[in-house]
Write an enzyme that holds these catalytic residues in place. Structure first.
Site, PDB file in Angstrom:
ATOM      1  N   GLY A  86      40.713  19.847   0.058  1.00 43.41           N
ATOM      2  CA  GLY A  86      41.911  19.712  -0.755  1.00 43.41           C
ATOM      3  C   GLY A  86      41.603  18.759  -1.899  1.00 43.41           C
ATOM      4  O   GLY A  86      40.454  18.556  -2.267  1.00 43.41           O
ATOM      5  N   ARG A  87      42.629  18.135  -2.432  1.00 45.78           N
ATOM      6  CA  ARG A  87      42.416  17.162  -3.504  1.00 45.78           C
ATOM      7  C   ARG A  87      42.208  15.749  -2.989  1.00 45.78           C
ATOM      8  O   ARG A  87      41.828  14.855  -3.744  1.00 45.78           O
ATOM      9  CB  ARG A  87      43.568  17.200  -4.512  1.00 45.78           C
ATOM     10  N   GLU A  90      38.873  13.755  -3.733  1.00 45.55           N
ATOM     11  CA  GLU A  90      38.692  13.330  -5.125  1.00 45.55           C
ATOM     12  C   GLU A  90      39.188  11.906  -5.362  1.00 45.55           C
ATOM     13  O   GLU A  90      38.565  11.140  -6.090  1.00 45.55           O
ATOM     14  CB  GLU A  90      39.444  14.301  -6.040  1.00 45.55           C
ATOM     15  N   CYS A 116      34.918  22.306   2.385  1.00 49.26           N
ATOM     16  CA  CYS A 116      35.514  22.564   1.076  1.00 49.26           C
ATOM     17  C   CYS A 116      35.217  21.429   0.091  1.00 49.26           C
ATOM     18  O   CYS A 116      34.075  21.129  -0.183  1.00 49.26           O
ATOM     19  CB  CYS A 116      37.008  22.823   1.251  1.00 49.26           C
ATOM     20  N   HIS A 117      36.257  20.772  -0.415  1.00 49.74           N
ATOM     21  CA  HIS A 117      36.099  19.713  -1.402  1.00 49.74           C
ATOM     22  C   HIS A 117      35.663  18.378  -0.798  1.00 49.74           C
ATOM     23  O   HIS A 117      35.565  17.379  -1.508  1.00 49.74           O
ATOM     24  CB  HIS A 117      37.396  19.542  -2.201  1.00 49.74           C
ATOM     25  N   TYR A 137      32.985  24.164  -1.265  1.00 52.57           N
ATOM     26  CA  TYR A 137      33.661  25.108  -2.146  1.00 52.57           C
ATOM     27  C   TYR A 137      32.772  25.273  -3.384  1.00 52.57           C
ATOM     28  O   TYR A 137      32.228  24.282  -3.889  1.00 52.57           O
ATOM     29  CB  TYR A 137      35.058  24.585  -2.522  1.00 52.57           C
TER      30      TYR A 137
END
Length: 183
Positions: A86-87, A90, A116-117, A137
């Site tokens: 997800g975010r 980050e 993923c992220h 990802y």
């Protein structure tokens, strides 16, 4: 004694990538702690694909309470680490308390699952990612390469103590491999 699993995340975590591993580990009888920058109600998101759109869309999803703040975590108490995407990766990578947590699992060769992220969070430990192989990802490929690792274009990849997956559709295989490393 039950194995202890740590999940590190924050707001805007991809809902499936946090709930699936959380419940799957609970189902195995493990003690699971969700850690975030502060103990709070986390707001998860759903990343989905719309035909004709070149990237995913994001929608609000379920709320999930974290159990501990990063500063309260003693990583030596845990047997495995899961980093959802997800975010969240980050921005949580900017939290200075998360780096020693993640570093511990790689230095001690404990099982790590990154999906993923999550690759964006692994950039905080380039000295430990140098020469590693993992997937993420596809848009995270530059993050993988920037920290000296090799991007593997597979849905799931296992290299040493790291199980990596590209996205939420890969969760069944991702968790199967993570749980296998843990046992």
């Amino acid at each position: 004694m039950s194995k202890k699993i740590l999940i590190v995340t924050g707001d805007a975590v991809e809902a499936l990538e946090v709930f699936y591993p959380y419940y799957r580990c609970l189902e195995e009888g493990y003690d699971v702690t969700i850690a975030s920058p502060a103990v709070k109600k986390l707001h998860t998101v759903v990343h989905d694909f719309i035909e004709g759109m070149e990237t995913f869309v994001e929608k609000p999803a379920y709320d999930l309470k974290s159990h501990a703040a990063f500063t309260d975590i003693s990583p030596e108490e845990f047997d495995g680490l899961i980093i959802p995407g997800g975010r969240a990766p980050e921005y949580i990578r900017m939290n200075e308390a998360v780096t020693p947590i993640i570093s511990h699992f790689f230095r001690e060769n404990k099982p790590v699952g990154a999906i993923c992220h999550a690759a964006q969070l692994l950039t905080v430990i380039p000295e430990l990612m140098q020469g590693r192989e993992y997937t993420a990802y596809p848009s995270c490929r530059p993050d993988v390469l920037a920290c000296g690792a090799k991007y593997i274009d597979e849905q799931i990849h296992i290299h040493q103590n790291l199980v990596s997956g590209q996205a939420w559709p890969d969760l069944p295989g991702f968790m199967r491999e993570f749980l296998s490393l843990l046992k």
